[in-house]
Design a protein around this motif. Sequence first.
Motif, PDB file in Angstrom:
ATOM      1  N   ILE A   1       0.848  -1.183   0.000  1.00  0.00           N
ATOM      2  CA  ILE A   1       0.000   0.000   0.000  1.00  0.00           C
ATOM      3  C   ILE A   1       0.889   1.240   0.000  1.00  0.00           C
ATOM      4  O   ILE A   1       1.788   1.376   0.830  1.00  0.00           O
ATOM      5  N   MET A   2       0.609   2.131  -0.953  1.00  0.00           N
ATOM      6  CA  MET A   2       1.274   3.431  -1.012  1.00  0.00           C
ATOM      7  C   MET A   2       0.231   4.517  -0.849  1.00  0.00           C
ATOM      8  O   MET A   2      -0.896   4.394  -1.356  1.00  0.00           O
ATOM      9  N   GLY A   3       0.612   5.576  -0.172  1.00  0.00           N
ATOM     10  CA  GLY A   3      -0.351   6.630   0.094  1.00  0.00           C
ATOM     11  C   GLY A   3       0.215   8.018  -0.108  1.00  0.00           C
ATOM     12  O   GLY A   3       1.430   8.212  -0.154  1.00  0.00           O
ATOM     13  N   TRP A   4      -0.707   8.959  -0.239  1.00  0.00           N
ATOM     14  CA  TRP A   4      -0.365  10.375  -0.247  1.00  0.00           C
ATOM     15  C   TRP A   4      -0.855  10.975   1.068  1.00  0.00           C
ATOM     16  O   TRP A   4      -2.005  10.750   1.472  1.00  0.00           O
ATOM     17  N   TYR A   5       0.032  11.748   1.684  1.00  0.00           N
ATOM     18  CA  TYR A   5      -0.260  12.429   2.925  1.00  0.00           C
ATOM     19  C   TYR A   5      -0.116  13.933   2.687  1.00  0.00           C
ATOM     20  O   TYR A   5       0.574  14.367   1.762  1.00  0.00           O
ATOM     21  N   ARG A   6      -0.731  14.715   3.554  1.00  0.00           N
ATOM     22  CA  ARG A   6      -0.530  16.152   3.459  1.00  0.00           C
ATOM     23  C   ARG A   6      -0.485  16.763   4.842  1.00  0.00           C
ATOM     24  O   ARG A   6      -1.087  16.248   5.778  1.00  0.00           O
ATOM     25  N   GLN A   7       0.250  17.876   4.915  1.00  0.00           N
ATOM     26  CA  GLN A   7       0.376  18.577   6.183  1.00  0.00           C
ATOM     27  C   GLN A   7       0.294  20.074   5.930  1.00  0.00           C
ATOM     28  O   GLN A   7       1.129  20.637   5.221  1.00  0.00           O
ATOM     29  N   ALA A   8      -0.729  20.679   6.510  1.00  0.00           N
ATOM     30  CA  ALA A   8      -0.896  22.122   6.449  1.00  0.00           C
ATOM     31  C   ALA A   8      -0.201  22.737   7.661  1.00  0.00           C
ATOM     32  O   ALA A   8       0.003  22.066   8.671  1.00  0.00           O
ATOM     33  N   PRO A   9       0.158  24.012   7.574  1.00  0.00           N
ATOM     34  CA  PRO A   9       0.838  24.668   8.694  1.00  0.00           C
ATOM     35  C   PRO A   9       0.052  24.549   9.988  1.00  0.00           C
ATOM     36  O   PRO A   9      -1.158  24.817  10.021  1.00  0.00           O
ATOM     37  N   GLY A  10       0.721  24.115  11.039  1.00  0.00           N
ATOM     38  CA  GLY A  10       0.086  24.007  12.341  1.00  0.00           C
ATOM     39  C   GLY A  10      -0.815  22.805  12.510  1.00  0.00           C
ATOM     40  O   GLY A  10      -1.475  22.672  13.542  1.00  0.00           O
ATOM     41  N   LYS A  11      -0.864  21.933  11.523  1.00  0.00           N
ATOM     42  CA  LYS A  11      -1.743  20.760  11.594  1.00  0.00           C
ATOM     43  C   LYS A  11      -0.924  19.474  11.486  1.00  0.00           C
ATOM     44  O   LYS A  11       0.209  19.479  11.057  1.00  0.00           O
ATOM     45  N   GLN A  12      -1.545  18.386  11.849  1.00  0.00           N
ATOM     46  CA  GLN A  12      -0.872  17.099  11.750  1.00  0.00           C
ATOM     47  C   GLN A  12      -0.865  16.620  10.309  1.00  0.00           C
ATOM     48  O   GLN A  12      -1.614  17.115   9.465  1.00  0.00           O
ATOM     49  N   ARG A  13       0.008  15.675  10.051  1.00  0.00           N
ATOM     50  CA  ARG A  13       0.092  15.094   8.717  1.00  0.00           C
ATOM     51  C   ARG A  13      -0.990  14.027   8.585  1.00  0.00           C
ATOM     52  O   ARG A  13      -1.075  13.100   9.392  1.00  0.00           O
ATOM     53  N   ASP A  14      -1.831  14.183   7.564  1.00  0.00           N
ATOM     54  CA  ASP A  14      -2.970  13.286   7.375  1.00  0.00           C
ATOM     55  C   ASP A  14      -2.844  12.489   6.084  1.00  0.00           C
ATOM     56  O   ASP A  14      -2.320  12.987   5.082  1.00  0.00           O
TER      57      ASP A  14
END
Length: 115
Positions: free
Chosen positions: A33-46
């Motif tokens: 399984i490969m995934g894409w994650y994202r992290q906005a400023p001040g937030k956790q990586r989802d």
Amino acid sequence: QVQLVESGGGLVQPGGSLRLSCAASRSIFRFNIMGWYRQAPGKQRDLVAFITSGGSTTYADSVKGRFTISRDNVQNTVYLQMNSLKPEDAAVYYCNAVPILEALWGQGTQVTVSS
């Protein structure tokens, strides 16, 4: 050691599209399984989307219907097609295995959504 390099980010207006790429230095077939994650400023990586080696996909509710994840096991690349982008999609986007392997984190690619 596999290295991942994300690219394709940039500045786009709301409603626009981007296609992100995650190129691996070696075969990604070993990662079921490969995934894409994202992290906005001040937030956790989802985790926003993931794909199995067989091509089954799953999306976070926030991106369902707008983002499409795909993988090319021959080219060792994972893609994220992002359509109808919203300001809340702005973040640094990373790819990694699911579950996460800390050693795989790359530098990410910045996505900015603004008019």
